[in-house]
Design an enzyme around this catalytic site. Sequence first.
Site, short mmCIF file in Angstrom:
data_model
loop_
_atom_site.label_atom_id
_atom_site.label_comp_id
_atom_site.label_asym_id
_atom_site.label_seq_id
_atom_site.Cartn_x
_atom_site.Cartn_y
_atom_site.Cartn_z
N THR A 69 -2.98 -2.99 3.90
CA THR A 69 -2.60 -2.01 4.92
C THR A 69 -2.54 -2.64 6.30
OG1 THR A 69 -3.56 -0.24 3.59
CG2 THR A 69 -3.26 0.22 5.94
N HIS A 191 -7.81 -7.25 -3.39
CA HIS A 191 -8.38 -6.44 -4.48
C HIS A 191 -7.39 -6.09 -5.59
CE1 HIS A 191 -7.37 -2.08 -3.45
NE2 HIS A 191 -6.96 -2.70 -2.37
N CYS A 309 -4.02 6.27 -3.06
CA CYS A 309 -4.09 6.76 -1.68
C CYS A 309 -3.59 8.19 -1.58
CB CYS A 309 -3.23 5.90 -0.77
SG CYS A 309 -3.68 4.19 -0.86
N1 PLP Z 1 1.08 -1.87 -0.59
C1 PLP Z 1 1.08 -1.58 -1.89
C2 PLP Z 1 2.34 -1.69 -2.67
C3 PLP Z 1 -0.11 -1.17 -2.51
O1 PLP Z 1 -0.11 -0.88 -3.81
C4 PLP Z 1 -1.30 -1.07 -1.72
C5 PLP Z 1 -2.54 -0.56 -2.33
O2 PLP Z 1 -2.55 0.31 -3.16
C6 PLP Z 1 -1.24 -1.40 -0.37
C7 PLP Z 1 -0.04 -1.80 0.15
C8 PLP Z 1 -2.46 -1.33 0.50
O3 PLP Z 1 -3.31 -2.41 0.27
P1 PLP Z 1 -4.86 -2.31 0.66
O4 PLP Z 1 -5.50 -1.38 -0.31
O5 PLP Z 1 -5.36 -3.72 0.54
O6 PLP Z 1 -4.93 -1.84 2.07
#
Ligand code: PLP
Length: 376
Positions: A69, A191, A309
Site C-alpha cells: 500500500t 507478506h 481489504c
Molecule cells: N496490491 C495488491 C494487488 C494486493 O493484493 C495487495 C494486498 O492485498 C496490496 C496491493 C496491498 O499490499 P499490502 O497488504 O502489503 O499493503
Amino acid sequence: MQVYLDNNATTKVDEEVLKEIQPYFSENYFNPSSLYAHEVSKKIEEVRKQVAQLINAHPSEIIFTSGGTEAINLAIKGVIEKDEHIITTKVEHSATLNTCKNFDTTYLNVNKNGDLDLKQLEDSIKINTKLVSVMWANNETGVIFPIDEVIKIVKNINPEILVFTDAVQAVGKIDIDVQKTHVDMLSLSGHKIHAPKGIGALYVRNGIKLKPLISGGHQERGLRGGTENVTGIIALGKACEIANSNNSKIERLRNKLEQEILENCFNAKINGQNRINNTTNISFQYLESELILMELEQCGIYASSGSACLTGSLEPSHVLTAMELDFTQANGAIRFSLSKYTTEKEIDYTIEKISEIISKMIELCPYEDELKKLKE
Ligand code: PLP
C-alpha cells in the site's frame, strides 16, 4: 484438517526467513544509522541486492516501504502534480483506486474474461497524462495484464509518461525483468511471498524524480524517513531469494481443484482466463458466497470472497462487476489461492467438501427454476 487457501490475502512466513531474521532481534538489534552498526547497515544493502535481483533491477532502484500500500502511494503521489492526469483500471486494488480518486483519473474497462481494453488505453492518453498505473496480476481473479503491451502503447504516444505496475500479486509467481519490460516503477509486498506483514518495496527506475511521502531522516536516500524495519527488510530479502519455487506444483494443484469443482458443481464457472498459477475465482451461481465461506470454515477450509481489504462490504466485488458478471454470479464468487505449502491431500479434501456443500446449498436454494435451467 485445516486447509489454508487464502494466500492472496497473506502467506505463512517461511522457516528459512524466520531463521534469517532471528539474530537481528536478539544480537544484532542495533539501529542501522548508529556508527558501530556496520554489520546491520551492510546487511540492509545486501538485501537491497537480493530484492533487486528478483526483478533484475539495480539495488539503487529499490526503496523499502511498509508494504504494498505504501509503495503504491509513493509511486503515485511521488510523481503526480495536481493538474496532471492518471490512467488506471477499474479492477485495481483499493490502495491504487483510493489514491487515484484525488486526481483527474481515467479508469480503463476490462472484458468478461478480465482482459484490459488496450484500445481505450490508447484513446485515453491526454496531453497532461503523467502516469499510467496498471496492476500486473489481479488479486481477486489472478488475471495477468499485458504490461509489455501497455508500455509499448504508452511510450509510442509519449515516452515521457511514466508507467507504474502494482506487482504485489505477480512477484514470486511470474518471472519479472524490469530491464526487459522497461516499466518505470513497480510495487511488491513481503507478506504475499512468505515474509512477515509490514514490509514491501518500490522499484523506481534510476533517473525518475520522486517526492517522499514521509519526511524525516536520511534513510532510503531521503525518500522514506524513519528507522528502518530491519527484520522486515532482511525477511523480504530472504523471501525474494527463495521466491518462484514450486510454481509448477502449485499450478497443477490449482488446475486439479478447478477441474474437479467444475465437474462436480453444475453451477460453477471460473472467472478470468489468463491467470497467475495459484488463483482460482469461481462463481457458484445463485448461491451466496458468505454462506459458502461459513460452511467451508466449518470444515476447516479458509478461502475468501475477494479482497481481504473489502471484507464486510455488502457490495459485490468491483472486479467482478467490472467484468460485467451477472449479480447472481458475482454474489456467489469464491477465491481459492494456493501456496507452496498447499498439499495434494488438502486439495482432495477441499474438492470433497466444496462439492458436498454446494449440492446441499443447491437443494435449499430458492432459485429452483433457474438452477434447473442451468443443469439442462
Ligand atoms: N496490491 C495488491 C494487488 C494486493 O493484493 C495487495 C494486498 O492485498 C496490496 C496491493 C496491498 O499490499 P499490502 O497488504 O502489503 O499493503
